[in-house]
Write a protein that holds these residues in place. Sequence first.
Motif, PDB file in Angstrom:
ATOM      1  N   SER A  23      42.139  32.077  42.810  1.00 18.06           N
ATOM      2  CA  SER A  23      40.762  31.659  42.508  1.00 18.06           C
ATOM      3  C   SER A  23      40.529  30.194  42.859  1.00 18.06           C
ATOM      4  CB  SER A  23      40.457  31.889  41.020  1.00 18.06           C
ATOM      5  OG  SER A  23      41.174  30.967  40.198  1.00 18.06           O
ATOM      6  N   LYS A  24      41.627  29.426  42.898  1.00 16.87           N
ATOM      7  CA  LYS A  24      41.518  28.000  43.219  1.00 16.87           C
ATOM      8  C   LYS A  24      41.791  27.706  44.696  1.00 16.87           C
ATOM      9  CE  LYS A  24      40.678  27.192  38.961  1.00 16.87           C
ATOM     10  NZ  LYS A  24      39.268  26.888  38.568  1.00 16.87           N
ATOM     11  N   ASN A  25      42.163  28.736  45.438  1.00 23.73           N
ATOM     12  CA  ASN A  25      42.513  28.558  46.839  1.00 23.73           C
ATOM     13  C   ASN A  25      41.838  29.632  47.690  1.00 23.73           C
ATOM     14  OD1 ASN A  25      44.932  26.401  46.945  1.00 23.73           O
ATOM     15  ND2 ASN A  25      45.130  27.629  45.092  1.00 23.73           N
ATOM     16  N   PRO A  26      40.522  29.516  47.908  1.00 25.29           N
ATOM     17  CA  PRO A  26      39.769  30.554  48.635  1.00 25.29           C
ATOM     18  C   PRO A  26      40.271  30.798  50.052  1.00 25.29           C
ATOM     19  CG  PRO A  26      38.447  28.558  48.325  1.00 25.29           C
ATOM     20  CD  PRO A  26      39.648  28.416  47.459  1.00 25.29           C
ATOM     21  N   GLN A  27      40.872  29.785  50.682  1.00 27.09           N
ATOM     22  CA  GLN A  27      41.369  29.974  52.046  1.00 27.09           C
ATOM     23  C   GLN A  27      42.556  30.936  52.066  1.00 27.09           C
ATOM     24  OE1 GLN A  27      41.886  27.368  50.179  1.00 27.09           O
ATOM     25  NE2 GLN A  27      44.064  26.836  50.334  1.00 27.09           N
ATOM     26  N   ASP A  83      35.738  24.190  35.670  1.00 28.88           N
ATOM     27  CA  ASP A  83      36.515  23.562  36.739  1.00 28.88           C
ATOM     28  C   ASP A  83      37.322  22.404  36.178  1.00 28.88           C
ATOM     29  OD1 ASP A  83      35.558  25.302  38.605  1.00 28.88           O
ATOM     30  OD2 ASP A  83      33.962  23.972  39.323  1.00 28.88           O
ATOM     31  N   GLY A  84      38.562  22.311  36.623  1.00 28.42           N
ATOM     32  CA  GLY A  84      39.417  21.224  36.166  1.00 28.42           C
ATOM     33  C   GLY A  84      40.245  21.544  34.940  1.00 28.42           C
ATOM     34  N   VAL A  85      39.945  22.649  34.271  1.00 28.30           N
ATOM     35  CA  VAL A  85      40.711  23.046  33.088  1.00 28.30           C
ATOM     36  C   VAL A  85      41.924  23.856  33.521  1.00 28.30           C
ATOM     37  CG1 VAL A  85      40.695  24.362  30.930  1.00 28.30           C
ATOM     38  CG2 VAL A  85      38.669  23.059  31.615  1.00 28.30           C
ATOM     39  N   GLU A  86      43.094  23.376  33.181  1.00 28.60           N
ATOM     40  CA  GLU A  86      44.333  24.042  33.561  1.00 28.60           C
ATOM     41  C   GLU A  86      44.798  24.976  32.450  1.00 28.60           C
ATOM     42  OE1 GLU A  86      46.462  23.769  36.352  1.00 28.60           O
ATOM     43  OE2 GLU A  86      44.766  22.792  37.335  1.00 28.60           O
ATOM     44  N   PRO A  87      45.183  26.199  32.783  1.00 29.42           N
ATOM     45  CA  PRO A  87      45.740  27.093  31.760  1.00 29.42           C
ATOM     46  C   PRO A  87      47.107  26.591  31.309  1.00 29.42           C
ATOM     47  CG  PRO A  87      45.966  28.070  33.936  1.00 29.42           C
ATOM     48  CD  PRO A  87      45.158  26.827  34.116  1.00 29.42           C
ATOM     49  N   VAL A  88      47.520  27.022  30.141  1.00 30.19           N
ATOM     50  CA  VAL A  88      48.783  26.560  29.560  1.00 30.19           C
ATOM     51  C   VAL A  88      49.859  27.622  29.746  1.00 30.19           C
ATOM     52  CG1 VAL A  88      49.920  25.781  27.444  1.00 30.19           C
ATOM     53  CG2 VAL A  88      47.544  25.149  27.887  1.00 30.19           C
ATOM     54  N   PHE A  89      50.997  27.185  30.263  1.00 25.90           N
ATOM     55  CA  PHE A  89      52.146  28.039  30.553  1.00 25.90           C
ATOM     56  C   PHE A  89      52.963  28.222  29.274  1.00 25.90           C
ATOM     57  CE2 PHE A  89      56.488  28.588  32.342  1.00 25.90           C
ATOM     58  CZ  PHE A  89      56.250  29.480  33.370  1.00 25.90           C
ATOM     59  N   VAL A  90      53.097  29.469  28.817  1.00 26.50           N
ATOM     60  CA  VAL A  90      53.845  29.763  27.597  1.00 26.50           C
ATOM     61  C   VAL A  90      55.034  30.632  27.950  1.00 26.50           C
ATOM     62  CG1 VAL A  90      53.731  30.749  25.280  1.00 26.50           C
ATOM     63  CG2 VAL A  90      51.680  29.783  26.308  1.00 26.50           C
ATOM     64  N   ALA A  91      56.211  30.276  27.445  1.00 24.19           N
ATOM     65  CA  ALA A  91      57.412  31.059  27.731  1.00 24.19           C
ATOM     66  C   ALA A  91      57.993  31.640  26.457  1.00 24.19           C
ATOM     67  CB  ALA A  91      58.455  30.198  28.429  1.00 24.19           C
ATOM     68  N   PHE A  92      57.970  32.969  26.372  1.00 23.13           N
ATOM     69  CA  PHE A  92      58.743  33.679  25.370  1.00 23.13           C
ATOM     70  C   PHE A  92      60.000  34.118  26.134  1.00 23.13           C
ATOM     71  CE2 PHE A  92      54.383  34.046  23.832  1.00 23.13           C
ATOM     72  CZ  PHE A  92      54.532  33.637  22.514  1.00 23.13           C
ATOM     73  N   LEU A  93      60.312  35.398  26.151  1.00 21.43           N
ATOM     74  CA  LEU A  93      61.396  35.842  27.031  1.00 21.43           C
ATOM     75  C   LEU A  93      60.945  35.822  28.482  1.00 21.43           C
ATOM     76  CD1 LEU A  93      63.151  38.712  25.083  1.00 21.43           C
ATOM     77  CD2 LEU A  93      64.162  36.583  25.830  1.00 21.43           C
ATOM     78  N   THR A  94      59.642  35.942  28.676  1.00 23.90           N
ATOM     79  CA  THR A  94      59.054  35.758  29.999  1.00 23.90           C
ATOM     80  C   THR A  94      57.806  34.904  29.840  1.00 23.90           C
ATOM     81  OG1 THR A  94      57.917  37.871  29.687  1.00 23.90           O
ATOM     82  CG2 THR A  94      59.897  37.894  31.045  1.00 23.90           C
ATOM     83  N   ALA A  95      57.258  34.419  30.953  1.00 25.05           N
ATOM     84  CA  ALA A  95      56.141  33.482  30.905  1.00 25.05           C
ATOM     85  C   ALA A  95      54.808  34.206  30.729  1.00 25.05           C
ATOM     86  CB  ALA A  95      56.119  32.655  32.176  1.00 25.05           C
ATOM     87  N   LYS A  96      53.881  33.513  30.079  1.00 29.08           N
ATOM     88  CA  LYS A  96      52.530  34.038  29.895  1.00 29.08           C
ATOM     89  C   LYS A  96      51.532  32.897  30.051  1.00 29.08           C
ATOM     90  CE  LYS A  96      54.101  37.293  26.310  1.00 29.08           C
ATOM     91  NZ  LYS A  96      54.023  38.528  27.086  1.00 29.08           N
ATOM     92  N   MET A  97      50.260  33.243  30.074  1.00 24.15           N
ATOM     93  CA  MET A  97      49.182  32.277  30.049  1.00 24.15           C
ATOM     94  C   MET A  97      48.650  32.217  28.620  1.00 24.15           C
ATOM     95  SD  MET A  97      45.760  32.157  32.473  1.00 24.15           S
ATOM     96  CE  MET A  97      46.662  32.014  34.024  1.00 24.15           C
TER      97      MET A  97
END
Length: 489
Positions: free
Chosen positions: A308-312, A462-476
């Motif tokens: 979504s941030k890289n239309p090209q 725009d400009g808001v970055e999602p937060v990377f959450v790691a349990f046993l695997t990563a999530k948003m």
Amino acid sequence: MVPLVLFFIVKPKKSISSDSNIFPKSYPIIGSTFASLANKENSIQWLSDILQNSPSATYTLHQFSRGYHVYTANPSNVQHILKTKFHIYPKGDFFKSTLFDFLGNGIFNVDGDSWKFQRQVSSHEFNTKSLRNFVETVVITELSDRMIPILSDAVDNKTVVEFQDILKRFAFDNICKIAFGFDPAYLLPSLPEAEFAKAFEEGVKISSERLGSLFPIKWKIKRFFNIGSEKRLKMLVSQVREFATNIIREKKKELKEKSSIESVDLLSRFLSSGHSDENFVTDIVISFILAGRDTTSAALTWFFWLLSKNPQVEKEILKEIREKSSMSVYEEVKHMAYTHASLCESMRLYPPVPLDGKLAEEDDVLPDGTVVKKGTTVTYHVYAMGRSKELWGPDFAEFKPERWLKRDDNGKWIFVAKDQYTYPVFQAGPRICLGKEMAFLQMKEVVAEILKRFKVVPTVEDGVEPVFVAFLTAKMKGGFLVRIEERNE
């Protein structure tokens, strides 16, 4: 892909500058425990910053409750622990005992002869053409009958959907069908609270919190007295294993009554090949569900965010999808070089398993000169490796699929794989992920079917970055809220 990973969140930085102050203060006896506690909620990025400022991308962290812990983002060290000295770097007792209640003696929680046997059996089953065909059928059915109609409804009703949840449900249905031959119907239009799925998810969360605890004695005390989260985990594990055991018994009965039935799912294959011990089969199937459940959904969540941030990039993928549309499903995804590269690039920046650890069973010295004492945990930091300027160049922070590609004589893209020890997203060496090709098949088919019909538009500003959450695997963290728009090009 199952990690020694922990419960952390991280807001990824776009660049790292050398800063001697990044290294934590260490005190006699307690080491850097205070710094570890202060950075517990952002530990993945904190450790990544430390490694990227370390001369050899390796750092030894001392904590009061856990002793010395070596973290590395050095490919030579990764190859050393995952291949060269594989025999002295097993999972180790800490990992096995922490996850035993949930995983038992499944392939991702054992070492030695038990691991070799399960690996041999599983490898044979994963390499059959009939399983690949079955996976294709499962994925296409789940897409056409469930996901696409749900997304079409979102277009018609102009509703916001939690796309990470949709992808997670899709992956759970798929892996249960592939592993068990059982359909939990988690992606029905009503988005039901499927009992088995919810119990599995909560069990994984509590188990990962065990791994992330700086003071393991806390959860061990709760387990001893059967209180709090440990009481809850005991109930969830019982629920998951009882559910799995019932499915196994039904499958045994089905295979016995219909001797000519085609063994397509993994459970049927294991039972048909003579592996009928219920505990063994339950452990290994639960491990495969864990491996396939969140890794593909996590990878796809971050992929659609980056797209979504890289239309090209999206434009190039669409071009490729349309060029391959006349092929069979397998041939289509097999030749989607640009899409494959885009998925690899997404997982470089947001690996589904951000770090993974092994336990040194002997004194050792890593290739960069780091001394490792017997009993030390050595963790390779996949997230840090994917954001290393030394490994990926000055444009390491960019989402750039072209770094995985070259043009052939006819000007067509050809995928060029990276060294597995520089890019250990699927582990490496003898324990490299058995389901790697199956995962790419699923992901590319999802990308193709969704993108040729819809545009996925995040609702965040725009400009808001999602937060990377790691349990046993990563999530948003908080999910991935999107609007679905019909593609009219």
